[in-house]
Design a protein around this motif. Structure first.
Motif: not given
Length: 442
Positions: A109-113
């Motif tokens: 669930e980590a988001a790429a930024v």
């Protein structure tokens, strides 16, 4: 930037390491120096890249925005995290994951930024089935991934945000038509027609006083905010009683934040208790208080022992719900609530009760007042239930005559004392119960 973790190979890096070791072994068995050199080069490369992450940081500023700005228990909320690089060397794609007190976001669930110097980038997280409370959100976990994807290092960005989740208030629509509570708005109109605006009986403003009670002429005269004393006393009130002793809620259980790493003994002393049936009761009490406010009346929310939990009037709903966000099982006793007024209606929401609390609840009914008790049974698995059981006093020794009465015993005792009793369980919809039981019609 906050603390950083130890660099570790990713799954790809572990695969390359394994391949390098395998090539070295094959080269050694075949007496092929070229293969040994190639395998050794792969292993050294992965180790060097992993160690290089020790010197890489992500100096960022983190800001958070929640939609809605206050959560509602059992509902969802969207968190938008803005990440702004503060150092010119901070750039590239990272993966971010929020630290939560009520759950854990998985690595998936980590988001790429994409971090670009001088420009804020955003990540969006959706939090489901929110628990009531005042929650500390953060800090943000940032995964620094080496450009070839063979190693990563997790660092923690400093900064947290508070997110308040209030109990659910069900829109019932009966408050304005309630026969029991309708005197509230009528008295306010009579006070206004009688010239209440020029009422000279005033006092200084106190935190929580509605702004509509400010007496502007007296304020100008004294040079500080003054409120109308007489109007405050004249505002009719209702009393809602909620049981907060954990021993009376059969499904009360300890909970521990998933991110906690304290020792077992230290953690046990600080673990809060939660109960689905109690959460239902808090939602019920909040809904009744807001409906009473629709009728123009104030509400005093107390425990059976007469401790003040919160106050509500038509102008203080937000503050009232914030107070309920902080309510916990076995909360320490606070200030005593004001004595009940004659003809002040009482609505209680309880489950099991100790005999002292039951006696105090019966006594909380003022002369001439209507009294309704909603006795809640927890929606437990088949075969489970609450039976009378000894309580454990402060000296640690249980006494046979000091026990928690089961909900059916509480209901019977209140009926014998002249209360109207509504028995229900925590799976029933709060709004439907209020509408069909006539809680606001007595």
């Amino acid at each position: 930037m906050g603390r950083g973790g130890v660099p570790r190979p990713t799954g790809r890096g572990v695969g390359v390491l394994a391949a390098g070791v395998l090539v070295v072994l094959v080269g050694w068995l075949l007496q092929a120096p070229a293969l040994v050199f190639a395998g050794t080069t792969l292993v050294v490369l992965i180790v060097a890249v992993t160690i290089s992450l020790l010197f890489r940081t992500a100096d960022v500023r983190v800001t958070r925005r929640f939609t809605p700005d206050r959560g509602v228990a059992g509902w969802s909320a969207v968190e938008t995290v803005a990440v702004l690089p503060r150092g010119g060397r901070t750039s590239g794609t990272v993966r971010v994951r929020e630290q939560l007190p009520f759950g854990r976001l998985s690595d998936a669930e980590a988001a790429a930024v994409l971090l670009v110097p001088g420009r804020a980038s955003s990540a969006v997280f959706r939090h489901h089935d929110l628990p009531r409370g005042r929650h500390r959100i953060g800090p943000l976990h940032v995964d620094l991934v080496e450009s070839y994807g063979v190693a990563r290092r997790r660092v923690v960005a400093s900064g947290v945000a508070e997110f308040v989740v209030v109990p659910e208030v069900v829109e019932v629509g009966l408050g304005r038509e309630s026969r029991a509570l309708g005197d509230g708005s009528r008295r306010q109109r009579e006070h206004s027609l009688a010239g209440g605006e020029d009422d000279p009986v005033t006092r200084e403003y106190r935190r929580g006083d509605p702004m509509r009670r400010v007496h502007w002429k007296a304020t100008a005269r004294h040079g500080e905010l003054m409120v109308r004393q007489e109007e405050q006393h004249g505002l009719p009130s209702a009393r809602v009683v909620i049981a907060v002793a954990a021993e009376g809620w059969p499904d009360a259980r300890p909970t521990l934040p998933p991110t906690s790493r304290v020792g077992v003994r230290a953690a046990t002393a600080a673990i809060p208790l939660v109960s689905d049936a109690f959460e239902w009761a808090v939602s019920f009490a909040a809904t009744v208080a807001v409906e009473v406010g629709h009728a123009g009346s104030a509400t005093v929310l107390t425990t059976p022992g007469g401790t003040l939990v919160a106050r509500h009037d038509p102008d203080s709903t937000t503050m009232f719900l914030d107070d309920l966000a902080d309510l916990r099982l076995d909360d320490a006793p606070g200030a005593p609530a004001p004595a009940p007024s004659p003809r002040e209606p009482v609505v209680a929401v309880v489950s099991g009760l100790g005999r002292p609390d039951l006696d105090l609840l019966v006594a909380s009914r003022a002369p001439g007042s209507s009294a309704v008790a909603v006795v809640v049974t927890a929606a437990l698995p088949l075969g489970a239930g609450l039976t009378s059981r000894p309580t454990r006093p402060a000296d640690g020794r249980a006494r046979a005559d000091d026990r928690v009465l089961a909900p059916d015993e509480v209901a019977g005792a209140l009926r014998d004392s002249g209360w109207r009793v509504v028995e229900t369980d925590s799976s029933v919809d709060v709004g439907r119960l209020i509408t069909t039981s006539g809680v606001l019609d007595d």
